[in-house]
Design an enzyme around this catalytic site. Structure first.
Site, PDB file in Angstrom:
ATOM      1  N   ASP A 281       0.901  -1.142   0.005  1.00  0.00           N
ATOM      2  CA  ASP A 281      -0.011   0.008   0.181  1.00  0.00           C
ATOM      3  C   ASP A 281       0.940   1.368  -0.036  1.00  0.00           C
ATOM      4  O   ASP A 281       0.407   2.452   0.436  1.00  0.00           O
ATOM      5  CB  ASP A 281      -0.875  -0.095   1.292  1.00  0.00           C
ATOM      6  CG  ASP A 281      -2.199  -0.294   0.803  1.00  0.00           C
ATOM      7  OD1 ASP A 281      -2.518  -0.545  -0.359  1.00  0.00           O
ATOM      8  OD2 ASP A 281      -3.127  -0.393   1.583  1.00  0.00           O
TER       9      ASP A 281
ATOM     10  N   ASP B  17      -7.701  -6.744  13.739  1.00  0.00           N
ATOM     11  CA  ASP B  17      -7.430  -8.106  14.008  1.00  0.00           C
ATOM     12  C   ASP B  17      -8.071  -8.576  15.035  1.00  0.00           C
ATOM     13  O   ASP B  17      -8.868  -9.759  15.204  1.00  0.00           O
ATOM     14  CB  ASP B  17      -5.936  -8.150  14.410  1.00  0.00           C
ATOM     15  CG  ASP B  17      -5.369  -6.792  15.343  1.00  0.00           C
ATOM     16  OD1 ASP B  17      -6.369  -6.107  15.826  1.00  0.00           O
ATOM     17  OD2 ASP B  17      -4.366  -6.915  15.521  1.00  0.00           O
TER      18      ASP B  17
ATOM     19  N   ASP C 287       3.417  -9.218   9.372  1.00  0.00           N
ATOM     20  CA  ASP C 287       3.320  -7.877   8.975  1.00  0.00           C
ATOM     21  C   ASP C 287       5.020  -7.760   8.261  1.00  0.00           C
ATOM     22  O   ASP C 287       5.880  -8.804   8.383  1.00  0.00           O
ATOM     23  CB  ASP C 287       3.497  -7.156  10.284  1.00  0.00           C
ATOM     24  CG  ASP C 287       1.927  -6.789  10.716  1.00  0.00           C
ATOM     25  OD1 ASP C 287       1.031  -6.907   9.801  1.00  0.00           O
ATOM     26  OD2 ASP C 287       1.807  -6.277  11.903  1.00  0.00           O
TER      27      ASP C 287
ATOM     28  N   ASP D 159       7.797  -6.652   9.242  1.00  0.00           N
ATOM     29  CA  ASP D 159       8.988  -6.562  10.000  1.00  0.00           C
ATOM     30  C   ASP D 159       8.951  -7.977  10.512  1.00  0.00           C
ATOM     31  O   ASP D 159       9.918  -8.152  11.373  1.00  0.00           O
ATOM     32  CB  ASP D 159       9.035  -5.605  11.190  1.00  0.00           C
ATOM     33  CG  ASP D 159       7.766  -5.616  12.062  1.00  0.00           C
ATOM     34  OD1 ASP D 159       6.676  -5.901  11.533  1.00  0.00           O
ATOM     35  OD2 ASP D 159       8.101  -5.445  13.269  1.00  0.00           O
TER      36      ASP D 159
END
Length: 693
Positions: free
Chosen positions: A267, A420, A326, A328
């Site tokens: 994004d 979430d 994610d 990281d």
């Protein structure tokens, strides 16, 4: 001085056997020697004569050296703090004022500032009264002088203030204090029950297990468990620092390539970052990995919108599970084999959540304190709720979902910033179960700067309040049992998401300084000192190496209650920027093992010729340009510190209250207010995330 090994007591025991020994010689140059006991050199020495004056002098000098070292360290720390105050607060060198866009930050700052000015005025008045000898506030049973005892106009005003304070200000403060103490005790009991549950799990060795290896079969036909179709999604947005290591780790998952698809959901609004991610995807695609790159033209709904758009693809229907990481996060190659197998013969299971572990937990004081909180969250909260309730909040990453459960629960919704938790609650209301694997760990990062951590905590505490408002009717009308409804409403949302930041901020940042200026409203010492220290001790148990940081942890948690309380109010009443999503800034750090593995992969890649299937010369030149752009992007940017006005105002308020506590000789209150005020000052000057030596 060498260590003194004193075996004289043992040597001098009267355990002699046999006759004395006599030694004779033909031409004796020595007299006859009879060994009839221990030598004088080995006889026990009296304690009073064990040390001479020189030894005592050396011991005193060593102790004095240690004391001088501690004083010097404290003086150095104080001098550094004063230098930081002068540089950042007075001269404004290398700093800028933090914007107050988080909820009603400006309103809260105005209230705190008014409170500070009022406290300074009252303190001045109290100091004057103390110097005049009007020590009425030191008397537990307040004595109000009569009119005939008045000693002038100022004395009359002071007595009127005492009367007004005792009759109108103290009662509501005391009532609010008692209410917060009750909430504090309830939350402490909940925390203790969670710790006892974790202890029970450890003692009984309870954890989800997989019987045998489903992929191996000893029968003749070889009908082993077939690898299910797994979709892996990596949502990211402007993740320049970490995109490469996350894509690299996911592409090395140990799973049949024909039954695995990786979606890189980018994004990013920066075209240079888009080119870098495309090049990384193309590199792994050339190596035979089934990976695709997706970029939305209409970027709505933040992460939830990104995941929802990816799940709408037609090819997703052929997949049974989806793993989410994610940008990281770096899973181990055996992650899917350790998680997906739990779905076998368990049709009611919707989610398998893994634990996070942090590559930069020792980077500075801020990362160490975050590690304490997150270790308790995973080791205690998630594990206990997973074992006893089969429900917990999805952490948004490092988890595997059954796609059928996602679809039946309504899919990803864009109505909150905690998508979430939203999908987890809706799946729980539909009867699905969750499993938490404490032994499966995924490497990731924690924010290294206070600015990034503050924005992350604002999102994590405003989102649940938004969700609570939206899903409360659904919880009440759902078909789950009354116990599960009570757990969701009373414990999951109210106690742990609303009450915790409310009483923490109100009790330690409002009521405590108020009781210094209104001593008729008392706050017990055990509320200020003993219980918080004990609860901090319980929080640190899952991270035993962090015990030296128990006091900084307690003070920092009280400091963060300002941000959490502000976020909670913003989310509950839809104030300010409660729906604002700010991507947490990462540093892109890797562990030593990751660096060695990366170097080994690079060496293998250099020894083997790279084959770019279907790549023309223009595409190769474009890849070279992207590589040059990647090297140029690694130039570090100069860090700019920020000044946080709310934290600074509360720092001066608490320091003012600590001065007031000296007048009434309240030692525990003074030290707590002093240290808490210094902690607020460090946070307000953005010193909490500085590098540790």
């Amino acid at each position: 001085m060498a260590p003194r090994l004193d075996f004289s007591n043992w040597w001098a025991k009267d355990n002699r056997t046999g006759n004395p020994v006599v030694v004779t010689m033909e031409n004796p140059n020595f007299s006859v020697v009879e060994i009839d006991g221990p030598d004088a050199a080995f006889r026990p020495v009296e304690k009073s004569r064990g040390r001479n004056a020189r030894q005592v002098t050396w011991v005193l000098l060593l102790k004095a050296n240690r004391a001088v070292g501690c004083v010097a360290w404290l003086a150095t720390a104080l001098w550094a703090l004063l230098g930081a105050i002068k540089k950042r607060l007075i001269h404004r060198q290398g700093v800028k004022m933090a914007s107050e866009k988080l909820g009603k930050g400006k309103l809260i700052f105005k209230v705190i500032r008014a409170f500070l000015f009022t406290a300074l005025a009252i303190l001045f008045f109290e100091v004057v009264a103390y110097l005049q000898g009007w020590h009425y506030f030191e008397n537990p049973s307040l004595h109000i002088p009569r009119t005939s005892d008045m000693q002038g106009f100022l004395h009359m005003v002071y007595v009127a203030w005492l009367t007004f304070r005792a009759d109108y200000i103290a009662p509501p403060i005391q009532a609010l204090s008692n209410f917060c103490v009750v909430l504090f005790l309830i939350q402490s009991v909940d925390r203790m029950i969670l710790c006892l549950g974790c202890l029970w799990i450890k003692c009984k060795k309870i954890k989800p297990r997989i019987e045998g290896d489903p992929f191996k079969s000893d029968d003749v036909e070889g009908s082993g468990y077939e690898h299910p179709m797994v979709l892996v999604q990596i949502p990211m947005c402007n993740e320049r620092e970490v995109y490469e290591q996350s894509i690299s780790a996911v592409c090395q998952l140990d799973w049949p390539k024909e039954r695995l698809l990786i979606q890189v959901l980018d994004d990013s609004d920066d075209e240079s970052i888009q080119c870098l991610i495309k090049a990384e995807v193309s590199k792994w695609n050339q190596r035979g990995v089934n990976i695709i790159y997706r970029h939305r033209l209409v970027r709505t709904g933040y992460k939830a919108g990104n995941l929802k758009s990816a799940m709408s693809c037609d090819y997703v229907k052929s997949y049974e599970f989806v793993a989410i990481f994610d940008a990281d996060f770096q899973p181990n190659p055996d992650f899917l084999k350790q998680t997906v197998l739990h779905f076998k013969d368990n049709p009611e299971l919707a989610l398998v959540q893994a634990r996070w572990t942090f590559v930069n937990k020792d980077e500075n004081l801020l990362t160490r304190l975050q590690n304490i909180n997150l270790c308790f969250h995973f080791e205690v909260e998630q594990q206990v709720n997973g074992v006893f309730l089969n429900f917990f909040g999805f952490n948004g990453t490092a988890g595997v979902w059954r796609i059928k459960a996602l679809e039946e629960s309504g899919g990803w919704l864009e109505r909150t910033t905690v998508e979430d938790m939203d999908i987890a609650v809706r799946a729980h209301l539909n009867g699905w179960k969750f499993i938490f694997l404490n032994d499966v760990k995924v490497l990731c990062e924690v924010p290294e700067s206070y600015e990034a951590y503050r924005k992350q905590q604002h999102r994590w505490h405003s989102g649940p309040m938004q969700l609570f408002r939206l899903c409360l009717p659904a919880i009440i009308t759902s078909k789950i049992s009354a116990c599960k409804k009570a757990n969701l409403i009373l414990l999951f949302f109210l106690l742990r998401k609303l009450i915790l930041p409310f009483y923490s901020f109100t009790l330690f940042c409002v009521i405590l300084p108020l009781t210094m200026f209104v001593p008729e409203a008392e706050l017990p010492v055990w509320v200020i000192c003993y219980v918080p220290v004990f609860m901090s001790f319980l929080n640190i148990l899952p991270a035993p190496k962090s015990f030296p940081f128990i006091v900084p942890y307690l003070l920092f948690e009280n400091t963060m209650s300002v941000t959490k309380f502000n976020a909670m109010v913003s989310g509950l009443f839809q104030l300010g920027s409660s729906y604002e999503w700010v991507v947490t800034k990462k540093a892109g750090r890797s562990s030593e093992s990751d660096l060695l593995a990366a170097a080994e992969r690079e060496s293998k890649t250099m020894n083997q010729p790279q084959i770019y299937r279907g790549a023309s010369e223009s595409e190769l030149s474009e890849l070279n340009q992207i590589k040059e752009q990647k090297e140029a992007a690694r130039i570090p940017l100069k860090k700019v510190n920020k000044i946080y006005r709310k934290e600074l105002a509360l720092a001066f308020l608490l320091l003012t209250a600590s001065v007031r506590s000296l007048l009434s000789a309240q030692g525990v209150h003074f030290y707590f207010l002093l240290f808490q005020g210094v902690t607020f000052l460090l946070v307000g000057l953005d010193l909490i995330g500085e590098q540790m030596s």
